[in-house]
Design a protein around this motif. Structure first.
Motif, PDB file in Angstrom:
ATOM      1  N   PHE A  13     125.363   2.318 -71.054  1.00  0.00           N
ATOM      2  CA  PHE A  13     124.825   0.910 -71.892  1.00  0.00           C
ATOM      3  C   PHE A  13     123.334   1.898 -72.207  1.00  0.00           C
ATOM      4  N   LYS A  14     122.968   1.567 -73.559  1.00  0.00           N
ATOM      5  CA  LYS A  14     121.330   1.908 -74.179  1.00  0.00           C
ATOM      6  C   LYS A  14     120.436  -0.052 -74.002  1.00  0.00           C
ATOM      7  N   VAL A  15     119.748   0.605 -73.523  1.00  0.00           N
ATOM      8  CA  VAL A  15     118.991  -0.445 -72.805  1.00  0.00           C
ATOM      9  C   VAL A  15     117.294  -0.274 -73.141  1.00  0.00           C
ATOM     10  N   ALA A  16     116.202  -1.563 -73.140  1.00  0.00           N
ATOM     11  CA  ALA A  16     115.225  -0.935 -73.751  1.00  0.00           C
ATOM     12  C   ALA A  16     114.317  -0.620 -72.730  1.00  0.00           C
ATOM     13  N   LYS A  17     113.600   0.412 -72.641  1.00  0.00           N
ATOM     14  CA  LYS A  17     112.883   0.883 -71.875  1.00  0.00           C
ATOM     15  C   LYS A  17     112.010  -0.278 -70.310  1.00  0.00           C
ATOM     16  N   HIS A  18     111.663  -1.285 -71.013  1.00  0.00           N
ATOM     17  CA  HIS A  18     110.961  -2.342 -70.315  1.00  0.00           C
ATOM     18  C   HIS A  18     111.651  -3.055 -69.209  1.00  0.00           C
ATOM     19  N   PHE A  19     113.017  -2.806 -69.726  1.00  0.00           N
ATOM     20  CA  PHE A  19     113.722  -3.295 -68.733  1.00  0.00           C
ATOM     21  C   PHE A  19     114.291  -2.351 -67.295  1.00  0.00           C
ATOM     22  N   ASP A  34     112.544 -15.479 -71.068  1.00  0.00           N
ATOM     23  CA  ASP A  34     113.094 -15.481 -71.656  1.00  0.00           C
ATOM     24  C   ASP A  34     113.925 -14.181 -70.998  1.00  0.00           C
ATOM     25  N   GLU A  35     113.052 -12.800 -71.385  1.00  0.00           N
ATOM     26  CA  GLU A  35     113.371 -11.813 -70.632  1.00  0.00           C
ATOM     27  C   GLU A  35     114.583 -11.534 -69.784  1.00  0.00           C
ATOM     28  N   ALA A  36     113.769 -12.194 -68.609  1.00  0.00           N
ATOM     29  CA  ALA A  36     114.637 -12.027 -66.899  1.00  0.00           C
ATOM     30  C   ALA A  36     115.715 -12.792 -67.067  1.00  0.00           C
ATOM     31  N   ALA A  37     115.953 -13.890 -68.043  1.00  0.00           N
ATOM     32  CA  ALA A  37     116.638 -14.183 -67.991  1.00  0.00           C
ATOM     33  C   ALA A  37     117.865 -13.557 -68.565  1.00  0.00           C
ATOM     34  N   GLN A  38     117.234 -12.868 -69.867  1.00  0.00           N
ATOM     35  CA  GLN A  38     118.637 -12.751 -70.901  1.00  0.00           C
ATOM     36  C   GLN A  38     119.079 -11.337 -70.139  1.00  0.00           C
ATOM     37  N   TRP A  42     123.522 -10.221 -69.010  1.00  0.00           N
ATOM     38  CA  TRP A  42     123.792  -9.621 -69.228  1.00  0.00           C
ATOM     39  C   TRP A  42     124.142  -8.379 -67.793  1.00  0.00           C
ATOM     40  N   GLU A  43     123.421  -8.878 -66.927  1.00  0.00           N
ATOM     41  CA  GLU A  43     123.427  -7.787 -65.396  1.00  0.00           C
ATOM     42  C   GLU A  43     125.388  -9.159 -64.998  1.00  0.00           C
ATOM     43  N   GLN A  44     124.999 -10.156 -64.648  1.00  0.00           N
ATOM     44  CA  GLN A  44     126.257 -10.987 -65.312  1.00  0.00           C
ATOM     45  C   GLN A  44     127.523 -10.672 -65.218  1.00  0.00           C
ATOM     46  N   ASN A  45     127.471  -9.700 -66.748  1.00  0.00           N
ATOM     47  CA  ASN A  45     128.440 -10.228 -67.869  1.00  0.00           C
ATOM     48  C   ASN A  45     129.445  -8.059 -67.657  1.00  0.00           C
ATOM     49  N   LEU A  46     128.607  -7.815 -66.205  1.00  0.00           N
ATOM     50  CA  LEU A  46     128.888  -5.770 -66.449  1.00  0.00           C
ATOM     51  C   LEU A  46     130.416  -6.148 -65.472  1.00  0.00           C
ATOM     52  N   PRO A  47     130.990  -5.247 -65.783  1.00  0.00           N
ATOM     53  CA  PRO A  47     132.413  -5.039 -65.583  1.00  0.00           C
ATOM     54  C   PRO A  47     132.274  -5.524 -63.478  1.00  0.00           C
ATOM     55  N   ASN A  48     132.848  -5.964 -62.791  1.00  0.00           N
ATOM     56  CA  ASN A  48     132.510  -6.292 -61.690  1.00  0.00           C
ATOM     57  C   ASN A  48     133.818  -5.283 -60.962  1.00  0.00           C
ATOM     58  N   HIS A  49     133.604  -4.528 -60.093  1.00  0.00           N
ATOM     59  CA  HIS A  49     134.441  -3.605 -59.057  1.00  0.00           C
ATOM     60  C   HIS A  49     134.551  -3.714 -57.750  1.00  0.00           C
ATOM     61  N   TYR A  50     133.257  -5.130 -57.668  1.00  0.00           N
ATOM     62  CA  TYR A  50     133.160  -5.245 -56.353  1.00  0.00           C
ATOM     63  C   TYR A  50     134.336  -5.811 -55.439  1.00  0.00           C
ATOM     64  N   HIS A  51     134.851  -5.141 -54.648  1.00  0.00           N
ATOM     65  CA  HIS A  51     135.585  -5.460 -53.721  1.00  0.00           C
ATOM     66  C   HIS A  51     135.923  -5.643 -52.411  1.00  0.00           C
ATOM     67  N   TYR A  52     136.426  -6.952 -51.329  1.00  0.00           N
ATOM     68  CA  TYR A  52     136.463  -6.634 -50.550  1.00  0.00           C
ATOM     69  C   TYR A  52     136.324  -5.960 -49.167  1.00  0.00           C
ATOM     70  N   CYS A  76     119.133  -7.172 -75.097  1.00  0.00           N
ATOM     71  CA  CYS A  76     118.817  -8.413 -76.000  1.00  0.00           C
ATOM     72  C   CYS A  76     118.730  -8.679 -76.915  1.00  0.00           C
ATOM     73  N   GLU A  77     119.964  -6.716 -77.434  1.00  0.00           N
ATOM     74  CA  GLU A  77     120.349  -7.082 -79.095  1.00  0.00           C
ATOM     75  C   GLU A  77     119.348  -6.746 -80.099  1.00  0.00           C
ATOM     76  N   LEU A  78     117.963  -6.435 -79.104  1.00  0.00           N
ATOM     77  CA  LEU A  78     117.458  -5.828 -80.292  1.00  0.00           C
ATOM     78  C   LEU A  78     117.131  -4.264 -80.061  1.00  0.00           C
ATOM     79  N   PHE A  79     116.207  -3.867 -81.578  1.00  0.00           N
ATOM     80  CA  PHE A  79     115.928  -2.352 -81.763  1.00  0.00           C
ATOM     81  C   PHE A  79     115.001  -2.419 -81.111  1.00  0.00           C
TER      82      PHE A  79
END
Length: 90
Positions: A13-19, A34-38, A42-52, A76-79
């Motif tokens: 993923f391309k992620v702003a360096k401050h994250f 607001d950034e922490a909430a974003q 975003w992290e909650q929507n990552l693919p989830n490959h965890y399996h017991y 954040c979908e900003l440049f």
């Protein structure tokens, strides 16, 4: 007894360096609320490959040679000045 090996899933993923510090070190002190909430959303929507049975977990890594990459941040979908973040499930 034979050990079972599971595939490793990798995403980039391309992620702003401050994250980056918040993802790698779990340190959100440099982010606004607001950034922490974003980032959390975003992290909650990552693919989830965890399996017991496989017990796969997310491991974040940043490519050391990202240089300057002014593009749209996938959090954040900003440049912004972004880094290539690799998410490995191991």
């Amino acid at each position: 007894m034979k050990t079972k090996e599971y595939a490793t899933h990798t995403y980039e993923f391309k992620v702003a360096k401050h994250f980056i510090s918040a993802l790698i070190n779990d340190d959100e002190s440099g982010l606004t609320d607001d950034e922490a909430a974003q980032l959390w959303e975003w992290e909650q929507n990552l693919p989830n490959h965890y399996h017991y049975k496989t017990k796969m977990h997310k491991v974040f890594d940043v490519s050391p040679d990202t240089g300057e990459d002014f593009t749209r941040c996938e959090v954040c979908e900003l440049f912004a000045d972004c880094a290539t973040l690799t998410v490995n499930y191991v």
